[in-house]
Design a protein around this motif. Structure first.
Motif, PDB file in Angstrom:
ATOM      1  N   LEU A   1      -8.744   9.439   0.943  1.00  0.00           N
ATOM      2  CA  LEU A   1     -10.030   8.783   0.381  1.00  0.00           C
ATOM      3  C   LEU A   1     -10.662   7.787   1.232  1.00  0.00           C
ATOM      4  O   LEU A   1     -11.575   7.959   1.647  1.00  0.00           O
ATOM      5  N   TRP A   2      -9.695   6.995   1.698  1.00  0.00           N
ATOM      6  CA  TRP A   2     -10.311   5.632   2.403  1.00  0.00           C
ATOM      7  C   TRP A   2     -10.415   5.853   3.824  1.00  0.00           C
ATOM      8  O   TRP A   2     -11.092   5.502   4.542  1.00  0.00           O
TER       9      TRP A   2
ATOM     10  N   SER B   1     -14.450  -3.066  -4.440  1.00  0.00           N
ATOM     11  CA  SER B   1     -14.008  -1.928  -3.332  1.00  0.00           C
ATOM     12  C   SER B   1     -14.718  -0.378  -4.037  1.00  0.00           C
ATOM     13  O   SER B   1     -14.326   0.426  -3.338  1.00  0.00           O
TER      14      SER B   1
ATOM     15  N   TYR C   1      -2.783  -0.494  -3.488  1.00  0.00           N
ATOM     16  CA  TYR C   1      -3.494   0.016  -2.178  1.00  0.00           C
ATOM     17  C   TYR C   1      -4.405  -1.381  -2.442  1.00  0.00           C
ATOM     18  O   TYR C   1      -4.774  -1.880  -1.045  1.00  0.00           O
ATOM     19  N   PHE C   2      -5.226  -1.731  -3.328  1.00  0.00           N
ATOM     20  CA  PHE C   2      -6.110  -2.934  -3.191  1.00  0.00           C
ATOM     21  C   PHE C   2      -5.642  -4.123  -3.171  1.00  0.00           C
ATOM     22  O   PHE C   2      -6.086  -4.962  -2.253  1.00  0.00           O
TER      23      PHE C   2
ATOM     24  N   ARG D   1      -3.004  10.087  -1.304  1.00  0.00           N
ATOM     25  CA  ARG D   1      -4.293  10.330  -1.643  1.00  0.00           C
ATOM     26  C   ARG D   1      -5.236   9.136  -1.419  1.00  0.00           C
ATOM     27  O   ARG D   1      -6.227   9.319  -0.784  1.00  0.00           O
ATOM     28  N   ASN D   2      -4.711   7.866  -1.350  1.00  0.00           N
ATOM     29  CA  ASN D   2      -5.807   6.766  -0.938  1.00  0.00           C
ATOM     30  C   ASN D   2      -6.031   6.677   0.578  1.00  0.00           C
ATOM     31  O   ASN D   2      -6.924   6.604   0.951  1.00  0.00           O
TER      32      ASN D   2
ATOM     33  N   ARG E   1      -1.432   3.410  -8.327  1.00  0.00           N
ATOM     34  CA  ARG E   1      -1.653   3.599  -6.872  1.00  0.00           C
ATOM     35  C   ARG E   1      -2.746   2.744  -6.310  1.00  0.00           C
ATOM     36  O   ARG E   1      -2.642   2.315  -5.431  1.00  0.00           O
ATOM     37  N   ASP E   2      -3.839   2.835  -6.975  1.00  0.00           N
ATOM     38  CA  ASP E   2      -5.141   2.061  -6.452  1.00  0.00           C
ATOM     39  C   ASP E   2      -4.801   0.529  -6.673  1.00  0.00           C
ATOM     40  O   ASP E   2      -5.459  -0.218  -5.797  1.00  0.00           O
TER      41      ASP E   2
ATOM     42  N   ASP F   1      -0.416   7.758 -10.693  1.00  0.00           N
ATOM     43  CA  ASP F   1      -1.877   7.450 -10.977  1.00  0.00           C
ATOM     44  C   ASP F   1      -2.318   6.106 -11.421  1.00  0.00           C
ATOM     45  O   ASP F   1      -1.493   5.479 -12.120  1.00  0.00           O
TER      46      ASP F   1
ATOM     47  N   GLN G   1       2.405   5.011  -4.672  1.00  0.00           N
ATOM     48  CA  GLN G   1       1.494   5.733  -4.381  1.00  0.00           C
ATOM     49  C   GLN G   1       1.365   7.169  -5.082  1.00  0.00           C
ATOM     50  O   GLN G   1       0.253   7.958  -4.996  1.00  0.00           O
TER      51      GLN G   1
ATOM     52  N   GLY H   1       0.815  -1.231  -0.062  1.00  0.00           N
ATOM     53  CA  GLY H   1      -0.037   0.012  -0.198  1.00  0.00           C
ATOM     54  C   GLY H   1       0.831   1.124  -0.051  1.00  0.00           C
ATOM     55  O   GLY H   1       0.452   2.471  -0.265  1.00  0.00           O
TER      56      GLY H   1
END
Length: 774
Positions: A343-344, A284, A214-215, A339-340, A210-211, A207, A204, A200
């Protein structure tokens, strides 16, 4: 499936005849018992000690619910070290078949590769589950040691433990299939499991990538279960990763027996990986996530008051723009790499109830006009040069940051401190949602709710302070002023951050007040002319809400207004002789009517029996006498207990000299009833309940006296009909007492940490010796 279970049974039998498996089991039980029973013993020691010291005054671990503190904290630590044990069990699962040559027999049998792998996985996982179940015996003992324990919360923790263990086993089994050396497989499993927790943090700043990382990361997944929140995205994550590595193991094992090109196996790997990533990303997405907060107080869910504010939105897009200043505070929480987390960890709780949210990000560097502090810190450097070095220091790309001239054309932030902040837009209306220079950084629910109310309501209540007579001001920050709790944008407790506005007015004339506005007159030091007094009286007669503060020695200034509502600030100053402080300083007791005005946290604790009383800090106050002849219902909200050391001093009071002496000749007097220093007045006018607050001390709401102390923002909330701020006090935990004493807890720890593992060790030795003889 019978074949799979037969293989699993054979694999499980192998562990009972493996010295390493017995070693792992005993070491795990000793360490886990030491951790979780150590928590119990330490907490029991604290409870017994506090009971001895405080007696009945000790009300339990009020802010430390024991389900989380004892069991949750213990399980968290056990899970942190759990990955150290799994590689020792999985390092030979597959490669020992190659070393013994039995893999050829398995492949030449009618068994399918997937049956072999599934059987081995179930066999290893069964032994791991046996370890966890023995450990759960300790957890069960803990549940009987905590009064009102949260059983559902514990079940969520245990579910997370089993899922985490299954993931570890699947990963370890795959690594075992990659090498014929068990030690290499064990080390490899360690590395991969650590990498999963660190995924994670990788890429990061990039763009899209990063998702994905992270997931795929396991960081924070089991923590959700420990906190009592079960979500479909976490359940899908564990099942997906477990399935992925079982499939990887099948692909690897199958490739050994096939004569196909390596590209075939690579294609299979990529296909399985791609499908897993798609599943994780899709499941998610907000709106597709299911939630179950199993905690008794629903502490992982937005408070129902906050949910009520979100329900006022009509489904239109809520646009949030995050402004990150390279030279401002809280930069680390606004960088692309965060950023994640933004957001999360912050917005996900709100998107659960209102998903139509759009997010934008603006990066810039700038300072407020006239602020030369940064140039003094870096003499001889231009702002561009300083920004370049900051970008280098924080490892961020300077190219994405707008220059001062560019950001000033985009938005006017001169009234802000130019740190990390958010602009929230809804149906064309915009407001600022601030972060704070403290470890928690992001705003609380009451701040978000206050910002949203600014957007959904046509008008925002404004507290208008009369000025021109040296009154206390909501716009100044001196120790006697009210600016700290009113308009201090850097303070979480300031009302401006919770949706209210403040202003000063020179006169109380027609057209100056909207229906929700409130008049405040606080400690004028010069005589009010008749025009102002008459305008205030007319405001009261029209039904306007108000707050009036007077001070000893200046009662005659406020009494023309107070007398209009049947109240009088009597001559003299209440004193309470105290060898530790000046006689005009004391704690005013907040009466029940005062604590019922709002849902401030001290009042909430009082109503739930956590604290015994609430107080406010007084510096000089006079007795407020009153009658109900003007149509108002008058009730006391702040009082001072009557005793021999308390009286009303009518003579000359010198607070920084010798203690005053009661003198009937000078007009001093005592009261049999408590001394009222704060009043609440109400009356019905049409469909509206008019509310007026009167205090004979203006210092109590100043920064020097803690901004009202336990009162906090209660006066403001009460006079706007408790619409602001939006309080979010959660249910008081009830699992705050242990049912076990320190001595039995310590004995229990010794038994579970040393005696039980020793008995298991003896049983293991007997089984291994008998096996060797056979």
């Amino acid at each position: 499936m019978r074949v799979v279970f037969n293989i699993a049974r054979a694999e499980l039998r192998y562990f009972f005849f493996s010295p390493i498996a017995w070693f792992v089991l005993i070491l795990f039980l000793m360490s886990s018992a030491g951790i979780i029973m150590g928590n119990l013993a330490d907490t029991a020691l604290q409870q017994d000690t506090l009971l001895e010291l405080q007696g009945s005054a000790f009300s339990g671990f009020l802010n430390l619910p024991l389900t989380r503190v004892v069991i949750g904290k213990g399980l968290d630590t056990v899970m942190m070290i759990f990955f150290l044990f799994i590689p020792l069990l999985t390092m030979g699962v597959i490669n020992r078949e190659y070393a013994a040559g039995t893999i050829k027999l398995l492949h030449s049998s009618p068994l399918k590769t997937r049956q072999i792998i599934l059987g081995k996985f179930l066999g290893v996982y069964s032994f791991v589950c046996l370890m966890i179940l023995i450990f759960l015996a300790e957890v069960i003992i803990l549940t009987f040691s905590i009064k009102n324990v949260e059983f559902l919360h514990i079940m969520a923790m245990v579910l997370g433990f089993f899922l985490l263990a299954a993931m570890y086993v699947a990963v370890g089994m795959y690594i075992s299939s990659l090498t014929s050396y068990p030690i290499v497989a064990g080390i490899g499993t360690f590395v991969v499991l650590i990498m999963f927790t660190m995924l994670g943090m990788l890429f990061q700043g990039t763009d899209y990538v990063r998702d994905v990382t992270y997931f795929l990361s396991s960081s924070g997944r089991v923590e959700s279960f420990l906190s009592g929140m079960i979500t479909t995205k976490d359940l899908v994550y564990f099942f997906s990763i477990i399935s992925l590595f079982i499939i990887f193991t099948i692909i690897k094992t199958k490739s050994v027996t096939e004569s196909k090109s390596w590209r075939v196996s690579a294609g299979r790997y990529l296909t399985a990986f791609a499908i897993t990533v798609v599943i994780l990303v899709v499941t998610s997405r907000h709106g597709l996530i299911g939630y179950w907060d199993v905690t008794r107080g629903k502490i992982n869910t937005l408070h129902e008051n906050t949910q009520g504010v979100l329900k006022q939105l009509d489904g239109s897009p809520l646009k949030v723009t995050l402004y990150t200043n390279l030279l401002g505070y809280n930069l680390g929480s606004g960088l692309p790499t965060a950023r994640n987390a933004y957001l999360w960890n912050f917005w996900a709780r709100y998107r659960r109830f209102y998903n139509n949210m759009e997010f934008k990000y603006v990066y810039y560097y700038d300072v407020n006009k006239g602020d030369s502090s940064i140039f003094q810190s870096y003499p001889g450097k231009s702002l561009d040069e300083i920004a370049e070095k900051y970008a280098e220091m924080y490892k961020t790309d300077l190219a994405i940051y707008k220059k001062p001239a560019e950001i000033r054309k985009l938005i006017d932030l001169e009234s802000e401190a130019k740190g990390l902040l958010m602009e929230v837009e809804y149906k064309g209306k915009k407001t600022i949602l601030r972060t704070y220079p403290d470890p928690e950084v992001f705003p609380y629910e009451k701040h978000v709710s206050g910002s949203l109310l600014r957007l959904v309501n046509d008008t925002t209540p404004t507290f208008k302070f009369l000025t021109g007579h040296y009154e206390r001001s909501p716009l100044k920050f001196g120790e006697r002023e009210y600016g700290n709790h009113a308009v201090n944008k850097a303070s979480r407790s300031a009302m401006i951050n919770m949706g209210l506005n403040f202003d000063t007015i020179p006169a109380v004339g027609p057209g100056r007040f909207k229906p929700n506005d409130v008049l405040v007159v606080s400690d004028p030091k010069s005589i009010l002319d008749n025009a102002i007094i008459d305008s205030v009286k007319r405001y009261i007669d029209r039904g306007g809400n108000a707050m009036f503060y007077s001070e000893p020695g200046k009662q005659f200034i406020m009494n023309p207004i107070l007398n209009h509502v049947g109240v009088n600030a009597d001559e003299g100053t209440i004193v309470q002789v105290n060898p530790q402080d000046m006689p005009h300083k004391f704690l005013g007791l907040i009466a029940k009517k005062g604590s019922d005005m709002a849902d401030e946290q001290p009042f909430f604790y009082l109503r739930n029996g956590i604290i015994k009383a609430c107080y406010t800090a007084i510096i000089g106050a006079s007795v407020l006498s009153y009658s109900d002849t003007t149509g108002f219902k008058v009730e006391q909200i702040t009082t001072l207990h009557n005793n021999a050391n308390t009286w009303v001093e009518r003579g000359l009071l010198v607070v920084d000299s010798a203690a005053p002496v009661f003198s009937v000749a000078e007009g001093d007097y005592r009261k049999e009833a408590p001394y009222p220093v704060g009043l609440q007045l109400t009356r019905k006018i049409g469909n509206k309940l008019q509310k007026i607050i009167i205090s004979s001390d203006a210092d109590m709401m100043s920064a020097a006296r803690g901004d009202g102390r336990d009162y906090g923002n209660a006066f403001y909330s009460y006079t706007v009909d408790n619409k602001y701020p939006v309080y979010h006090n959660f249910k008081v935990p009830t699992d705050i007492w242990l049912t076990i004493k320190k001595a039995p807890a310590q004995t229990l720890k010794m038994v579970l940490q040393y005696v039980i593992p020793s008995l298991i060790l003896v049983a293991g030795i007997i089984i291994l010796i008998r096996r060797k003889r056979k």
